[in-house]
Design an enzyme around this catalytic site. Structure first.
Site, PDB file in Angstrom:
ATOM      1  N   ASP A 218       0.837  -1.208   0.000  1.00  0.00           N
ATOM      2  CA  ASP A 218       0.000   0.000   0.000  1.00  0.00           C
ATOM      3  C   ASP A 218       0.871   1.257   0.000  1.00  0.00           C
ATOM      4  O   ASP A 218       0.620   2.200   0.755  1.00  0.00           O
ATOM      5  CB  ASP A 218      -0.981   0.018   1.182  1.00  0.00           C
ATOM      6  CG  ASP A 218      -2.011   1.142   1.031  1.00  0.00           C
ATOM      7  OD1 ASP A 218      -2.137   1.709  -0.071  1.00  0.00           O
ATOM      8  OD2 ASP A 218      -2.674   1.467   2.039  1.00  0.00           O
TER       9      ASP A 218
ATOM     10  N   HIS B 126       2.746  10.819   0.030  1.00  0.00           N
ATOM     11  CA  HIS B 126       2.393  12.240   0.057  1.00  0.00           C
ATOM     12  C   HIS B 126       3.678  12.960   0.445  1.00  0.00           C
ATOM     13  O   HIS B 126       4.528  12.373   1.131  1.00  0.00           O
ATOM     14  CB  HIS B 126       1.306  12.515   1.099  1.00  0.00           C
ATOM     15  CG  HIS B 126       0.038  11.749   0.867  1.00  0.00           C
ATOM     16  ND1 HIS B 126      -0.899  12.107  -0.073  1.00  0.00           N
ATOM     17  CD2 HIS B 126      -0.443  10.621   1.450  1.00  0.00           C
ATOM     18  CE1 HIS B 126      -1.907  11.237  -0.062  1.00  0.00           C
ATOM     19  NE2 HIS B 126      -1.642  10.321   0.858  1.00  0.00           N
TER      20      HIS B 126
HETATM   21  O1  DOR Z   1      -3.964   5.714   3.657  1.00  0.00           O
HETATM   22  C1  DOR Z   1      -4.309   5.507   2.503  1.00  0.00           C
HETATM   23  N1  DOR Z   1      -3.803   6.214   1.488  1.00  0.00           N
HETATM   24  N2  DOR Z   1      -5.197   4.544   2.251  1.00  0.00           N
HETATM   25  C2  DOR Z   1      -5.759   4.405   1.033  1.00  0.00           C
HETATM   26  O2  DOR Z   1      -6.579   3.542   0.866  1.00  0.00           O
HETATM   27  C3  DOR Z   1      -5.403   5.313  -0.058  1.00  0.00           C
HETATM   28  C4  DOR Z   1      -4.047   5.825   0.139  1.00  0.00           C
HETATM   29  C5  DOR Z   1      -3.694   6.952  -0.795  1.00  0.00           C
HETATM   30  O3  DOR Z   1      -3.915   6.823  -1.999  1.00  0.00           O
HETATM   31  O4  DOR Z   1      -3.160   7.958  -0.328  1.00  0.00           O
END
Ligand code: DOR
Length: 453
Positions: free
Chosen positions: A307, A311
């Site tokens: 995952d 950012h």
């Molecule tokens: O914390 C998260 N960030 N969970 C998600 O499901 C999406 C992801 C993102 O794309 O930033």
């Protein structure tokens, strides 16, 4: 000239154990495994010395967010895939919450074209489900390179969201691609939004998006899948309650966890990392982490996926709740998990099952096993080498890791992708335009051959 590599003198691993074998590749596939010392027939174009190395299948990362198009200040397909390569990930499967969202054939083809030009590794892309793109979801299996359908049941980064049971049922009944699900209950999130709006700190993130939010959604979607007789896969499980529940529904439902949920825990992670530990679904207390490990040991958990959701540090430094959710991880997943192998918390065969074999089975890729006929995606691990994970070594456009400063044992040194050396002794080969052989984009559902190991 035909490219034939010989990976010589290594110990070849699979979920079944290990053997000392030399591997011969021919173009993009594995040709044969030979007893050490025997002389192969025909011309070998390059010999890779694997003495002292563990040779494992290339890692398939089943969940990354590489942000292109639209959010290239956070990540690009080039920087994301470079991180993948450095971390021993030879195939990434990328999520549709880019800008625009990947919800149509045209958007998928745009991503595939971008990846063809700039990816260091194999790639596949998910198509996102909306309330009105059923036709696109039905047809997406015809697009080589579309690996599955992604459904966000709860809102996260981007605006993809779908929790209407009627629409979900239609998708379950009328599509064939594998479905991956972000499971959090949107109604409960909305009902309790005041907990977020009045939050004192990022510690309140897991109070807002609590265990009940995750469990309720998972129970709902499992019931719907059972009603439709539809296999589904639930991403980044965060609670022990869901593991207990899912352990009873393994006939139709599979699930995965992230390395960060297996490593970090509340409240310490929020004390130490602040919003860098903020993700959806949240990192929770140690008893939930123990429950996730239990799911690894008892095989309820089928896959570990990073995952990777970058950012920038500037975005992350906005005080909660203004800070975005997401943690980087594609480059650190394998080193971090190998560290658990070195600590004897996890066996290498089980790890290979979780990050190579099971993702390959789940998505029906001709990958994940070291046996004749499989794609020649291989990683050479130096099991003794120590590595300190550092922000400045992250290839990501958002160059940080929550594991900055952590010293781990076990390092992916050399990576072969489709029979070509993509990284040698940590030295990345130039991104070669001729890397794009046919199999590179995940093709339409090849038959899986039985591994011989
Ligand atoms: O914390 C998260 N960030 N969970 C998600 O499901 C999406 C992801 C993102 O794309 O930033």
């Amino acid at each position: 000239m035909t490219t034939r590599l010989m990976i010589k003198g290594g110990v070849v691993w699979s979920s079944g154990g290990h053997h000392r074998k030399d591997i011969i590749t021919c173009e993009h596939v594995i040709e044969e495994l030979r007893d050490p010392g025997s002389v192969p027939t025909g011309e070998i174009t390059e010999v890779i010395d694997a003495q002292g190395y563990w040779v494992m299948p290339g890692v398939i990362d089943s969940q990354v967010h590489f942000r292109e198009p639209g959010l290239e200040h956070k990540e690009t397909l080039k920087t994301g895939s470079l991180g993948a390569l450095l971390g021993g990930v030879t195939t990434f499967l990328e999520m549709p919450n880019t800008s625009p969202s990947t919800t149509s054939k045209a958007a998928l083809e745009d991503k595939l074209e971008r990846a063809r030009r700039s990816s260091y590794t194999n790639y596949g892309f998910f198509i996102g489900a909306t309330k009105d793109n059923l036709v696109s979801l039905k047809e997406a299996h015809q697009i080589p390179g579309c690996c599955g359908i992604k459904i966000f049941l709860g809102s996260s980064t981007g605006d993809l969201l779908l929790y209407d049971p009627q629409v979900l049922e239609n998708i379950f009944l009328n599509t064939t691609l594998p479905i991956s699900i972000h499971s959090e209950d949107e109604t409960r999130l909305r009902e309790r939004r005041n907990l977020r709006d009045n939050a004192q700190s990022v510690h309140d993130h897991e109070r807002w998006r609590d265990r009940e939010t995750a469990l309720r959604s998972t129970k709902m979607v499992v019931e719907l899948a059972k009603k439709c007789g539809r296999k589904i896969h639930i991403l980044h499980i965060s609670t022990k309650d869901e593991i207990n529940f899912l352990s009873q529904h393994q006939d139709l439902i599979s699930c995965e966890v992230t390395p960060q949920h297996l490593t970090l825990f509340a409240p310490d992670c929020y004390d130490q990392l602040g919003t860098l530990a903020q993700m959806n679904p949240p990192i929770r207390s140690i008893d939930h982490q123990d429950g996730l490990w239990q799911g690894i040991f008892d095989r309820t958990v089928k896959i570990i996926g990073s995952d990777h959701a970058p950012h920038t540090l500037a975005e992350k430094s906005v005080p909660y709740p203004g800070s975005p959710s997401g943690i980087t991880g594609v480059q650190t997943m394998l080193p971090l998990m190998l560290n658990y192998v070195s600590q004897k918390k996890l066996s290498l065969p089980r790890l290979i099952e979780l990050i190579c074999e099971n993702p390959a089975r789940h998505f029906a890729f001709n990958k994940g096993f070291i046996a004749p006929g499989y794609d020649a995606d291989l990683v050479l691990i130096n099991p003794q080498k120590q590595l300190t994970l550092k922000n400045e070594d992250m290839a990501s456009q958002s160059a940080w890791t929550p594991f900055h400063g952590l010293r781990v044992t076990g390092c992916p040194d050399t990576v072969i992708i489709g029979g070509k050396v993509a990284m040698k002794n940590r030295q990345v080969m130039e991104l070669a335009t001729d890397m794009s052989y046919l199999n590179r984009a995940i093709g339409p559902r090849p038959a899986i051959r039985k591994p011989i190991l």
